[in-house]
Design an enzyme around this catalytic site. Sequence first.
Site, PDB file in Angstrom:
ATOM      1  N   PRO A  59       3.924 -12.029  -9.075  1.00 14.28           N
ATOM      2  CA  PRO A  59       3.267 -11.059  -8.180  1.00 14.28           C
ATOM      3  C   PRO A  59       2.121 -10.344  -8.897  1.00 14.28           C
ATOM      4  CG  PRO A  59       5.667 -10.750  -8.207  1.00 14.28           C
ATOM      5  CD  PRO A  59       5.325 -11.673  -9.338  1.00 14.28           C
ATOM      6  N   ARG A  89       8.235   6.537  -2.643  1.00 12.09           N
ATOM      7  CA  ARG A  89       8.270   6.509  -1.195  1.00 12.09           C
ATOM      8  C   ARG A  89       8.949   5.247  -0.674  1.00 12.09           C
ATOM      9  NH1 ARG A  89       5.085   5.579   3.016  1.00 12.09           N
ATOM     10  NH2 ARG A  89       5.425   6.983   4.771  1.00 12.09           N
ATOM     11  N   GLN A 109       6.278 -11.219 -16.241  1.00  9.90           N
ATOM     12  CA  GLN A 109       5.508 -10.306 -15.396  1.00  9.90           C
ATOM     13  C   GLN A 109       6.203  -8.962 -15.286  1.00  9.90           C
ATOM     14  OE1 GLN A 109       6.367  -8.876 -12.392  1.00  9.90           O
ATOM     15  NE2 GLN A 109       4.478  -8.457 -11.324  1.00  9.90           N
ATOM     16  N   ARG A 141       3.996  -0.310   9.272  1.00 12.06           N
ATOM     17  CA  ARG A 141       4.826  -1.452   8.892  1.00 12.06           C
ATOM     18  C   ARG A 141       5.926  -1.716   9.904  1.00 12.06           C
ATOM     19  NH1 ARG A 141       3.954   2.194   5.107  1.00 12.06           N
ATOM     20  NH2 ARG A 141       2.602   1.669   3.331  1.00 12.06           N
ATOM     21  N   LYS A 151       1.216 -11.534  -2.366  1.00 11.78           N
ATOM     22  CA  LYS A 151       1.923 -10.719  -3.348  1.00 11.78           C
ATOM     23  C   LYS A 151       3.358 -10.451  -2.937  1.00 11.78           C
ATOM     24  CE  LYS A 151       3.215  -6.824  -5.491  1.00 11.78           C
ATOM     25  NZ  LYS A 151       4.284  -5.899  -5.082  1.00 11.78           N
ATOM     26  N   ASN A 169       0.824  -1.213   0.000  1.00 14.15           N
ATOM     27  CA  ASN A 169       0.000   0.000   0.000  1.00 14.15           C
ATOM     28  C   ASN A 169       0.859   1.263   0.000  1.00 14.15           C
ATOM     29  OD1 ASN A 169      -2.488   1.323  -0.063  1.00 14.15           O
ATOM     30  ND2 ASN A 169      -2.599   1.466   2.162  1.00 14.15           N
ATOM     31  N   PHE A 218       4.421  -5.667 -16.223  1.00 21.80           N
ATOM     32  CA  PHE A 218       4.206  -4.712 -15.138  1.00 21.80           C
ATOM     33  C   PHE A 218       4.726  -3.327 -15.524  1.00 21.80           C
ATOM     34  CE2 PHE A 218       6.435  -2.549 -11.606  1.00 21.80           C
ATOM     35  CZ  PHE A 218       5.336  -2.135 -10.876  1.00 21.80           C
TER      36      PHE A 218
END
Length: 277
Positions: free
Chosen positions: A224, A118, A263, A166, A207, A113, A267
Site C-alpha cells: 500500500p 478517527r 512496508q 463513505r 491503495k 482521506n 510506514f
Amino acid sequence: MITLIGTEPLDLRLTLVDSAQCFRWTQIGDCFAAAFEGGPVLLRQSGRGIEAEGAFEVDALRRYLDLDRDYGAVALEYAHIPAARRAVELFPGLRVMNQPPWEALVCFILSANNNVSRIRGLTDALCRRLGRRWEWEGAALYGFPSPEALAACGEPVLRALKVGYRAPFLIETARRVVEGFPLDALRDMPYDEAHRLLVTLPGVGDKVADCVLLFGCGHTSAFPVDVWVARLLREWLGVACTTRAAMARQARALLGENAGLMQQFLFHAARTGAIEL
DNA sequence: ATCCAGGACGCTG
DNA sequence: CAGCGTCATGGA
C-alpha cells in the site's frame, strides 16, 4: 481460563493498536480486548509470553497474530537496505496481522482521506451500532458487523455515525459481498487477479485494495502506498515515480514476495517520525 | 481560517 | 494515462 499461546516476540500495543493496521482493539488495564464471532478475546503480555483468555482456538489466534512467521528471516532478507534494516531494528515485536478480509475491507474503506484516530472511532461506532454485543466482566464489547447488517442498515444510519461520504460505498460494497463477491477466495488467487477484482468494489482503489490484500488476505507482497510511504520511497529508497500505482509496482519489484511486511515497518517509522525523512 | 488525514471518483486535457 | 477538484469530518 488463561492460555499461553506463544513465546515469540510480539508487541501487542504496537501490533494491535499503534501501527494502524487494525482499528478495533481496546486496551483495558494491561489487557487488549476485542469481540469476535465466538465472543470476547483478551490478550496480555506476561513474563511467560503472550497469554489469551476467552473465545478462541490457539491455532487461529496464532495465525491472526502471525506468530508462525520468522520475522528474523524477513529482516535478513532486507538487511542490505539501510532504511529497512533501521526500521526493523526500531520496532521489534511488530507483526503484520491476518485479519478477516471483510473487516479489513470495511476499515480501509473508512480510512480513505481520514486519520487514524478517527478511523478507530468510526470502526468502534460501527461495531456499537451494528455489531453483536458481548460483555466481559462488566465491560461491553461489540463484534464486527456482518455484511448483511451493513447492507441492510440504510444510509441515514451510517451518516449519523459520521462516516460521511463513505456511507454509500460501505452499503454498496456490503451488498456486493452479500451477493457473492468472493472475498474468501482472494487469498488463493494470484495478486494481480485479486487486486483487479477488489478495485471493482465502490470505495476501493489501488491503495485500499492493497491494504485488504496485505492485512486480510495473506498477500505479503501487496504494498500500500499512502502519503507517508510515497514520501519514504522517494527519500529513502530513491524511487522516483509520478503516480502511487507506479510507486507500488516498483516497490513490489524491488522488495519482492514480502514487500508488504517491510512496508509496515517503513510506514510506522515514517509516520511516527522515528526516522527523519 | 486553512491544512491535513493509511484516497476514491469523475471529469478534463 | 495523467492531472485536478470534490467529497464529510474533526483535530491541529
